[in-house]
Design a protein around this motif. Structure first.
Motif, mmCIF file in Angstrom:
data_model
loop_
_atom_site.group_PDB
_atom_site.id
_atom_site.type_symbol
_atom_site.label_atom_id
_atom_site.label_comp_id
_atom_site.label_asym_id
_atom_site.label_seq_id
_atom_site.Cartn_x
_atom_site.Cartn_y
_atom_site.Cartn_z
ATOM 1 N N ASP A 27 -9.962 9.496 -3.299
ATOM 2 C CA ASP A 27 -10.939 9.005 -2.483
ATOM 3 C C ASP A 27 -10.370 8.164 -1.498
ATOM 4 N N SER A 28 -11.059 7.627 -0.408
ATOM 5 C CA SER A 28 -10.799 6.582 0.571
ATOM 6 C C SER A 28 -9.834 5.472 -0.005
ATOM 7 N N ASP A 29 -10.584 4.672 -1.262
ATOM 8 C CA ASP A 29 -9.871 3.552 -1.919
ATOM 9 C C ASP A 29 -8.506 4.002 -2.338
ATOM 10 N N ALA A 30 -8.122 4.975 -2.937
ATOM 11 C CA ALA A 30 -7.002 5.431 -3.701
ATOM 12 C C ALA A 30 -6.197 5.827 -2.317
ATOM 13 N N GLN A 31 -6.722 6.522 -1.103
ATOM 14 C CA GLN A 31 -5.773 6.682 -0.379
ATOM 15 C C GLN A 31 -4.872 5.762 0.519
ATOM 16 N N ASP A 32 -5.615 4.500 0.439
ATOM 17 C CA ASP A 32 -5.211 3.218 0.941
ATOM 18 C C ASP A 32 -4.071 2.860 0.202
ATOM 19 N N VAL A 33 -4.497 2.627 -1.303
ATOM 20 C CA VAL A 33 -3.311 2.516 -2.218
ATOM 21 C C VAL A 33 -2.163 3.250 -2.030
ATOM 22 N N TYR A 34 -2.337 4.700 -2.104
ATOM 23 C CA TYR A 34 -1.151 5.571 -2.000
ATOM 24 C C TYR A 34 -0.425 5.335 -0.871
ATOM 25 N N ASP A 35 -1.095 5.364 0.535
ATOM 26 C CA ASP A 35 -0.517 4.947 1.698
ATOM 27 C C ASP A 35 0.465 3.833 1.791
ATOM 28 N N ALA A 36 0.079 2.754 0.891
ATOM 29 C CA ALA A 36 0.612 1.513 0.768
ATOM 30 C C ALA A 36 2.100 1.785 -0.117
ATOM 31 N N ALA A 37 1.639 2.702 -1.078
ATOM 32 C CA ALA A 37 2.845 2.957 -1.871
ATOM 33 C C ALA A 37 3.980 3.726 -1.031
ATOM 34 N N ALA A 38 3.601 4.671 -0.475
ATOM 35 C CA ALA A 38 4.170 5.593 0.211
ATOM 36 C C ALA A 38 5.038 4.916 1.467
ATOM 37 N N TYR A 39 4.530 3.770 1.929
ATOM 38 C CA TYR A 39 5.086 3.129 2.890
ATOM 39 C C TYR A 39 6.489 2.280 2.370
ATOM 40 N N ALA A 40 6.506 2.244 0.998
ATOM 41 C CA ALA A 40 7.785 1.489 0.578
ATOM 42 C C ALA A 40 8.910 2.511 0.423
ATOM 43 N N CYS A 41 8.401 3.732 0.352
ATOM 44 C CA CYS A 41 9.277 5.174 0.342
ATOM 45 C C CYS A 41 9.831 5.180 1.852
ATOM 46 N N SER A 42 8.823 5.153 2.782
ATOM 47 C CA SER A 42 9.077 5.370 4.279
ATOM 48 C C SER A 42 10.298 4.138 4.527
ATOM 49 N N SER A 43 10.124 3.007 4.109
ATOM 50 C CA SER A 43 10.961 1.861 4.455
ATOM 51 C C SER A 43 12.398 2.227 3.521
#
Length: 108
Positions: A54-70
């Motif tokens: 859902d949209s709240d979970a998407q924000d959390v997922y995107d933030a976790a995935a940002y660590a992977c991008s970094s």
């Protein structure tokens, strides 16, 4: 945390790096301001894997995935300091026997 991961990676470079749950949780806090626990992170990753974000979970997922991008940027880029350099990578979510998730980030 990402910098120490990169320093370890440079000692023994490979085509992948593992981003642990501690880094993922720190990234969520930094990117969203939400302090979540491991259970919530696991719930979000499982929702992603089943296509039920859902949209709240998407924000959390995107933030976790940002660590992977970094991590991909500092480990796999020709010049990690070049903000314009793109790095191709993929993420595979790995669940340990105790339920902890880590991200296997592979250079493409």
């Amino acid at each position: 945390m990402i910098q120490s991961l990169a320093e370890e990676f440079r000692k023994d470079p490979r085509n992948k790096v593992f981003v642990g749950e501690d880094i993922l949780l720190a990234s969520v806090l930094e990117e969203t301001g939400q302090k979540i626990d491991s259970d919530r992170l696991r719930e979000v990753i499982n929702a992603y894997l089943t296509g039920d974000l859902d949209s709240d979970a998407q924000d959390v997922y995107d933030a976790a995935a940002y660590a992977c991008s970094s991590a991909a940027k500092v480990c796999f880029a020709e010049n990690p300091d070049d903000e314009d350099e793109d790095v191709d990578y993929s993420i595979s979510w790995v669940e340990d026997s105790d339920g902890d998730f880590s991200a296997e980030v592979r250079s493409q």
